[in-house]
Design an enzyme around this catalytic site. Structure first.
Site, PDB file in Angstrom:
ATOM      1  CD  GLU A 270      -3.088   0.877   0.209  1.00 59.88           C
ATOM      2  OE1 GLU A 270      -2.434   1.853  -0.199  1.00 59.88           O
ATOM      3  OE2 GLU A 270      -4.312   0.764   0.014  1.00 59.88           O
TER       4      GLU A 270
ATOM      5  CG  ASN B 140      -8.386   1.993   0.030  1.00 57.05           C
ATOM      6  OD1 ASN B 140      -7.220   2.263   0.315  1.00 57.05           O
ATOM      7  ND2 ASN B 140      -8.937   0.815   0.309  1.00 57.05           N
TER       8      ASN B 140
ATOM      9  CG  ASP C 167      -7.088  -0.865  -2.390  1.00 56.30           C
ATOM     10  OD1 ASP C 167      -6.311  -0.051  -1.850  1.00 56.30           O
ATOM     11  OD2 ASP C 167      -7.386  -1.947  -1.863  1.00 56.30           O
TER      12      ASP C 167
END
Length: 280
Positions: free
Chosen positions: A12, A141, A191
């Site tokens: 991430e 996100n 995401d």
């Protein structure tokens, strides 16, 4: 193509540091920040807590979002200096997505450690102040900004929805958020995301192994595929900002093959934007 062979349980927080000319990204559940030297040799910083997103303060310091709040990381020695406690007293949550805004602020999010409904929130740090801006939300996100700094985007991955909202001159939200994309019909889970120089919204779709670009009207214009199917966060970088780094995860995949959790780079033909500096 593969950018880095190290497998991330939950990759991430990818971003390009314009002064260092380096990509950085996190392995949240591995409690580490990853990068590479100019010759491709690996760099790694390990933490005593989960960390998930960052913005650059200067050449040698990052502001990072962790499970206990914001901290300054010294890249030289790996030392963490706490800046602001955020949900530090709530063991059920951790930090998640985040990105610096064009006004010098830093947006970051929290969520339930197991994706529990409604435990998440979105915050903004700006010149020493932290405000809670969005709640409740489940898996926040896709935090990213229009090139002129007048609009923020963010998603709830759990609901397959991306919103956008206006920002004032200091980067604080104004008006009400509007639905920008509803991807539920495709069963797509938006995401991490980043915008390009033309304002295109480039979003990693969890489970699709892809970053999909949408124009300002919400129409799909491009799709960039990678081998890791749990694609999680993109970032433009490289000398001309046309390389797209894409993190992936093997978290939750039974018997993941070697492609899962690796970090990829795609030649896009698009141009990104320099990541803004965070003002303390």
């Amino acid at each position: 193509m593969i950018h880095d062979n190290r497998q991330c349980q939950l990759g991430e927080g990818a971003f390009w540091h314009p002064e260092r000319q380096q990509f950085f990204w996190f392995d949240i559940k591995g409690k580490r920040l990853l990068s590479q030297q100019a010759d491709g040799s690996p760099l790694e910083w390990r933490f005593d807590r989960m960390a998930s997103a960052a913005g650059w303060i200067d050449r040698d310091r990052l502001l990072i979002a962790t499970e206990t709040g914001l901290a300054i990381l010294s890249l030289a020695d790996g030392a963490l200096t706490d800046v602001a406690a955020v949900e530090a007293d709530n063991p059920a949550t951790r930090s998640n997505d985040g990105r610096a805004d064009p006004q010098g602020g830093f947006w970051f999010s929290t969520m339930g450690r197991n994706g529990e409904p409604g435990l998440g929130a979105i915050y903004r740090f700006y010149r020493g102040e932290v405000r809670r801006l969005v709640d409740p939300i489940t898996i926040p996100n896709a935090i990213c900004f229009s090139p002129d700094g007048a609009t923020v985007h963010y998603s709830d991955t759990d609901r397959s929805i991306v919103w956008r909202q206006g920002l004032d001159g200091d980067g604080w939200p104004v008006g009400e958020p509007q639905v920008f994309l509803d991807l539920s019909a495709q069963d797509w889970s938006p995401d991490g995301a980043v915008t390009d120089a033309d304002g295109g919204f480039c979003c990693a779709i969890w489970g699709q192994g892809a970053v999909v670009r949408f124009d300002a009207q919400g129409q799909q214009t491009h799709r960039f595929d990678v081998d890791g199917r749990q694609s999680s966060c993109p970032s433009f970088g490289g000398t001309d900002l046309s390389d797209l780094l894409v993190t992936t995860a093997f978290d939750g995949i039974e018997d993941p093959d070697p492609a899962q959790g690796k970090t990829y780079v795609v030649q896009t033909g698009l141009t990104g934007r320099p990541e803004p500096r965070v003002i303390l």
